[in-house]
Design a protein around this motif. Structure first.
Motif, mmCIF file in Angstrom:
data_model
loop_
_atom_site.group_PDB
_atom_site.id
_atom_site.type_symbol
_atom_site.label_atom_id
_atom_site.label_comp_id
_atom_site.label_asym_id
_atom_site.label_seq_id
_atom_site.Cartn_x
_atom_site.Cartn_y
_atom_site.Cartn_z
ATOM 1 N N MET A 200 0.852 -1.179 0.000
ATOM 2 C CA MET A 200 0.000 0.000 0.000
ATOM 3 C C MET A 200 0.900 1.245 0.000
ATOM 4 O O MET A 200 1.862 1.324 0.758
ATOM 5 N N LYS A 201 0.555 2.184 -0.844
ATOM 6 C CA LYS A 201 1.332 3.420 -0.928
ATOM 7 C C LYS A 201 1.091 4.287 0.308
ATOM 8 O O LYS A 201 0.036 4.213 0.932
ATOM 9 N N GLN A 202 2.091 5.096 0.608
ATOM 10 C CA GLN A 202 1.988 5.997 1.755
ATOM 11 C C GLN A 202 0.798 6.947 1.591
ATOM 12 O O GLN A 202 0.072 7.208 2.549
ATOM 13 N N SER A 203 0.581 7.443 0.369
ATOM 14 C CA SER A 203 -0.538 8.368 0.149
ATOM 15 C C SER A 203 -1.884 7.681 0.391
ATOM 16 O O SER A 203 -2.833 8.317 0.852
ATOM 17 N N ASP A 204 -1.981 6.386 0.102
ATOM 18 C CA ASP A 204 -3.217 5.647 0.381
ATOM 19 C C ASP A 204 -3.463 5.546 1.886
ATOM 20 O O ASP A 204 -4.609 5.629 2.341
ATOM 21 N N ILE A 205 -2.404 5.360 2.642
ATOM 22 C CA ILE A 205 -2.527 5.314 4.096
ATOM 23 C C ILE A 205 -3.021 6.663 4.614
ATOM 24 O O ILE A 205 -3.902 6.729 5.474
ATOM 25 N N PHE A 206 -2.472 7.741 4.053
ATOM 26 C CA PHE A 206 -2.917 9.081 4.450
ATOM 27 C C PHE A 206 -4.389 9.280 4.126
ATOM 28 O O PHE A 206 -5.139 9.870 4.914
ATOM 29 N N ARG A 207 -4.821 8.803 2.964
ATOM 30 C CA ARG A 207 -6.236 8.945 2.586
ATOM 31 C C ARG A 207 -7.136 8.109 3.501
ATOM 32 O O ARG A 207 -8.249 8.522 3.821
ATOM 33 N N GLU B 31 0.429 15.733 -1.410
ATOM 34 C CA GLU B 31 1.854 16.079 -1.440
ATOM 35 C C GLU B 31 2.711 14.821 -1.617
ATOM 36 O O GLU B 31 3.689 14.830 -2.357
ATOM 37 N N GLN B 32 2.326 13.727 -0.967
ATOM 38 C CA GLN B 32 3.083 12.486 -1.116
ATOM 39 C C GLN B 32 3.007 11.980 -2.552
ATOM 40 O O GLN B 32 4.008 11.499 -3.099
ATOM 41 N N ASP B 33 1.830 12.086 -3.190
ATOM 42 C CA ASP B 33 1.709 11.720 -4.601
ATOM 43 C C ASP B 33 2.654 12.548 -5.452
ATOM 44 O O ASP B 33 3.294 12.034 -6.372
ATOM 45 N N TRP B 34 2.768 13.831 -5.151
ATOM 46 C CA TRP B 34 3.682 14.705 -5.886
ATOM 47 C C TRP B 34 5.125 14.273 -5.653
ATOM 48 O O TRP B 34 5.913 14.166 -6.588
ATOM 49 N N ASP C 255 6.199 11.382 -4.901
ATOM 50 C CA ASP C 255 6.417 10.097 -5.555
ATOM 51 C C ASP C 255 6.403 10.213 -7.078
ATOM 52 O O ASP C 255 6.591 9.220 -7.777
ATOM 53 N N GLY C 256 6.151 11.413 -7.609
ATOM 54 C CA GLY C 256 6.148 11.627 -9.049
ATOM 55 C C GLY C 256 4.883 11.158 -9.739
ATOM 56 O O GLY C 256 4.869 10.989 -10.954
ATOM 57 N N GLU C 257 3.827 10.963 -8.981
ATOM 58 C CA GLU C 257 2.578 10.477 -9.571
ATOM 59 C C GLU C 257 1.699 11.592 -10.116
ATOM 60 O O GLU C 257 0.837 11.338 -10.948
ATOM 61 N N ILE C 258 1.890 12.797 -9.618
ATOM 62 C CA ILE C 258 1.169 13.946 -10.164
ATOM 63 C C ILE C 258 2.209 15.022 -10.489
ATOM 64 O O ILE C 258 3.223 15.146 -9.791
ATOM 65 N N PRO C 259 1.980 15.767 -11.557
ATOM 66 C CA PRO C 259 2.954 16.791 -11.927
ATOM 67 C C PRO C 259 2.902 17.986 -10.970
ATOM 68 O O PRO C 259 1.884 18.218 -10.318
ATOM 69 N N PRO C 260 4.006 18.722 -10.898
ATOM 70 C CA PRO C 260 3.973 19.940 -10.091
ATOM 71 C C PRO C 260 2.992 20.941 -10.692
ATOM 72 O O PRO C 260 2.626 20.845 -11.872
ATOM 73 N N VAL C 261 2.577 21.870 -9.903
ATOM 74 C CA VAL C 261 1.632 22.881 -10.365
ATOM 75 C C VAL C 261 2.331 23.741 -11.413
ATOM 76 O O VAL C 261 3.462 24.192 -11.212
ATOM 77 N N THR C 262 1.661 23.966 -12.514
ATOM 78 C CA THR C 262 2.217 24.831 -13.547
ATOM 79 C C THR C 262 1.525 26.182 -13.481
ATOM 80 O O THR C 262 0.315 26.262 -13.251
ATOM 81 N N ILE C 263 2.299 27.204 -13.665
ATOM 82 C CA ILE C 263 1.768 28.566 -13.645
ATOM 83 C C ILE C 263 1.815 29.091 -15.068
ATOM 84 O O ILE C 263 2.859 29.086 -15.717
ATOM 85 N N HIS C 264 0.665 29.532 -15.545
ATOM 86 C CA HIS C 264 0.569 30.071 -16.895
ATOM 87 C C HIS C 264 0.843 31.573 -16.837
ATOM 88 O O HIS C 264 0.134 32.316 -16.155
ATOM 89 N N ILE C 265 1.874 31.983 -17.563
ATOM 90 C CA ILE C 265 2.203 33.413 -17.647
ATOM 91 C C ILE C 265 1.811 33.880 -19.045
ATOM 92 O O ILE C 265 2.337 33.381 -20.037
ATOM 93 N N PRO C 266 0.866 34.827 -19.106
ATOM 94 C CA PRO C 266 0.425 35.309 -20.424
ATOM 95 C C PRO C 266 1.591 35.955 -21.172
ATOM 96 O O PRO C 266 2.414 36.660 -20.602
ATOM 97 N N GLN C 267 1.655 35.667 -22.458
ATOM 98 C CA GLN C 267 2.687 36.235 -23.309
ATOM 99 C C GLN C 267 2.248 37.599 -23.801
ATOM 100 O O GLN C 267 1.070 37.833 -24.049
#
Length: 64
Positions: A1-8, A43-46, A48-60
């Motif tokens: 069982m993953k650590q994040s599952d235990i947290f959930r 945070e544990q999923d992040w 562990d590389g299971e979810i990507p980091p938050v991306t910030i969209h900067i308007p061009q």
């Protein structure tokens, strides 16, 4: 069982305790604990590389 599952699972347990709580202070306490466990799981999923980091969209700048 993953650590994040235990947290959930811990978050689910806190929500069950909140439903059975007697009085608002206990209900709020267990609800906050559930929110904290859920945040830790995300945070544990992040970490562990299971979810990507938050991306910030900067308007061009647009040329006119």
């Amino acid at each position: 069982m993953k650590q994040s599952d235990i947290f959930r699972d811990n978050a689910d347990n806190c929500l069950q305790l909140a439903e059975r709580a007697e009085g608002k202070p206990a209900y709020r306490r267990y609800s906050r604990m559930a929110d904290a466990w859920t945040a830790l799981a995300t945070e544990q999923d992040w970490l562990d590389g299971e979810i990507p980091p938050v991306t910030i969209h900067i308007p061009q700048k647009q040329d006119r």
